[in-house]
Enzyme design. Structure first.
Site, short mmCIF file in Angstrom:
data_model
loop_
_atom_site.label_atom_id
_atom_site.label_comp_id
_atom_site.label_asym_id
_atom_site.label_seq_id
_atom_site.Cartn_x
_atom_site.Cartn_y
_atom_site.Cartn_z
N ASP A 155 0.85 -1.19 0.00
CA ASP A 155 0.00 0.00 0.00
C ASP A 155 0.88 1.24 0.00
O ASP A 155 1.98 1.24 0.56
CB ASP A 155 -0.92 0.03 1.23
CG ASP A 155 -1.80 -1.20 1.30
OD1 ASP A 155 -2.59 -1.41 0.37
OD2 ASP A 155 -1.69 -1.95 2.29
N ASP A 203 0.76 5.35 0.98
CA ASP A 203 0.08 6.49 1.60
C ASP A 203 0.80 7.77 1.20
O ASP A 203 2.03 7.78 1.03
CB ASP A 203 0.08 6.36 3.12
CG ASP A 203 -0.71 5.14 3.59
OD1 ASP A 203 -1.58 4.68 2.84
OD2 ASP A 203 -0.42 4.65 4.70
N ASP A 214 4.23 7.13 14.84
CA ASP A 214 4.58 6.25 15.95
C ASP A 214 6.07 5.92 16.04
O ASP A 214 6.72 6.20 17.04
CB ASP A 214 3.74 4.96 15.90
CG ASP A 214 3.67 4.37 14.50
OD1 ASP A 214 4.47 4.76 13.63
OD2 ASP A 214 2.81 3.49 14.28
#
Length: 455
Positions: free
Chosen positions: A81, A83, A160
């Site tokens: 994926d 982003d 994070d």
């Protein structure tokens, strides 16, 4: 002008990190890594990701491929994926791309569609600690909503792990690194940005993500990042069940499920997710069954073969179904009704923690419910079972039961041979009926009413 205003308004960071954790770089000290150093292969980029960044940049906005995709590219892996992060608001992104839609409540995102590919676009996030944004925080420190926009520096600080706070610009091919993430990846370390305790309280799912990424990427958890996890495991009780389910799917479908399960137990996180999993793994036969199932799943994922979440959770919970099934039979229930009661009981227990989607739990019950039918090898029943829509999944489940020692291997081999033959050979394989068919009860004819005698 607008960007400077946002920087002033949303300036701020989580509480000061403890000793042993790295502090964030200032906005002026971002490390710009050229392509000759990072050597990212552009051929691994998706067309959709490139078109998304190009479209936003042509419209006058900043746009970067961000997060896990950059991390995987640096590790020479092909990202699944992509982003994109930008300083454009969701509404502005939506106006740039005709085929796009705004989604999300906790934090609004935009899905930009290119054929079968979906690129997720997020606006640079600001600090949730500011009072002026659309943010809500629970007393425990968990972030409930954080629709707060900010600068790229703020966005990097909110991510994070250092390995996920990297920004790649396809136009210049530079990587922007705000938190030594490139260095940590080169050293094989997964490190939390800021104070780990604070960051885990903000979002307890980060503990699961740390375990998953460590196992998947082969990165060793930084000591300060790892230490608080067992103590904060109970924080997962406050996470919505739907989010836990999504994270568990990622963990078990990562291609490294075995390492993940071992790490979950090691860090005391298994009780809050699959409360019965630890009991299963302590049973000799149950442990072998689960191990075989996870190994099989890992092999399929790494070979890019499809994996069914329904099948996976059916294997993880099967020995709890077996235990409950036996208990119901011991209490006087007949075998088939007892099995259905056991299935519902186990699914209800898990629903409180994981919110397994109905489409998955329905298939799980079908797989479980078909298992007794494999022991019926006479008459027309085997033919009917072969035609069942879930036959293949139930058959694979049967083979796992045989391989683990729960059932004799002969049973699995019989069904393999039966499915691969036809005609007279298949008929010859049928076993004689073990019980005589029940005689049909003849209905008694009503006698016609007697005619009254003539006077």
């Amino acid at each position: 002008m607008i960007r400077k205003l946002l920087q002033r308004v949303f300036k701020g960071s989580p509480s000061s990190p403890k000793a042993g954790t790295r502090t964030a770089k200032t906005s002026g000290s971002v490390n710009r890594i050229p392509v000759k150093t990072h050597k990212i292969n552009r051929k691994l980029l998706s067309t959709g990701a490139i078109k998304t960044t190009e479209g936003l940049q042509k419209a006058g906005f900043e746009a970067f491929i961000v997060g896990g995709a950059v991390r995987d590219l640096l590790l020479k892996k092909r990202p699944k994926d992509f982003d994109v992060a930008t300083n454009a608001t969701p509404e502005q992104v939506n106006r740039v791309f005709r085929r796009s839609r705004i989604i999300g409540r906790r934090f609004r995102l935009v899905h930009v569609l290119f054929g079968d590919e979906t690129v997720e676009v997020s606006t640079f996030r600001g600090s949730h600690l500011n009072d002026d944004g659309d943010a809500k925080i629970a007393d425990s420190g968990r972030i409930l909503r954080d629709n707060v926009f900010g600068s790229q520096e703020d966005d990097a600080l909110r991510r994070d792990f250092t390995a996920n706070a990297l920004y790649y610009d396809p136009s210049s091919e530079d990587v922007l690194d705000f938190h030594h993430g490139y260095e940590d990846i080169q050293a094989g370390i997964l490190r939390m940005i800021g104070d780990p305790v604070t960051r885990y309280r903000e979002d307890p799912v980060r503990m699961l993500r740390a375990i998953r990424l460590s196992a998947k990427l082969g990165l060793k958890l930084d000591k300060a990042t790892e230490a608080p996890i067992p103590k904060l495991a109970d924080e997962l009780q406050e996470v919505p069940a739907s989010r836990l389910f999504d994270e568990m799917l990622k963990l078990f479908l990562s291609g490294h499920a075995m390492e993940s399960v071992k790490a979950l137990r090691q860090h005391g996180l298994h009780h809050g997710l699959l409360p019965l999993l630890d009991v299963v793994l302590e049973q000799p036969m149950g442990e072998r069954f689960v191990t075989l199932a996870l190994k099989n799943t890992d092999e399929r994922v790494l070979q890019d073969k499809p994996v069914s979440p329904s099948f996976l959770f059916a294997t993880l919970l099967w020995h709890e179904v077996l235990t409950a099934w036996q208990q119901y039979q011991d209490n006087g229930e007949r075998p088939i009704p007892a099995l259905h009661l056991a299935m519902h009981e186990v699914c209800d227990i898990q629903a409180e923690k994981l919110a397994i989607h109905k489409r998955y739990s329905t298939t799980m019950k079908e797989i479980w419910g078909m298992q007794p039918r494999f022991e019926q090898r006479s008459g027309k029943r085997p033919y009917a079972l072969l035609e069942h829509p879930r036959y293949r999944a139930a058959y694979d489940f049967l083979l796992l039961r045989c391989e683990s020692g729960e059932l004799p291997m002969e049973l699995g081999q019989w069904w393999t041979d039966f499915a691969n033959t036809d005609g007279e050979q298949r008929s010859a394989m049928l076993q004689p009926a073990t019980a005589e068919p029940k005689k049909r009860r003849r209905r008694s004819r009503k006698k016609p009413a007697a005619k009254p005698e003539a006077a």
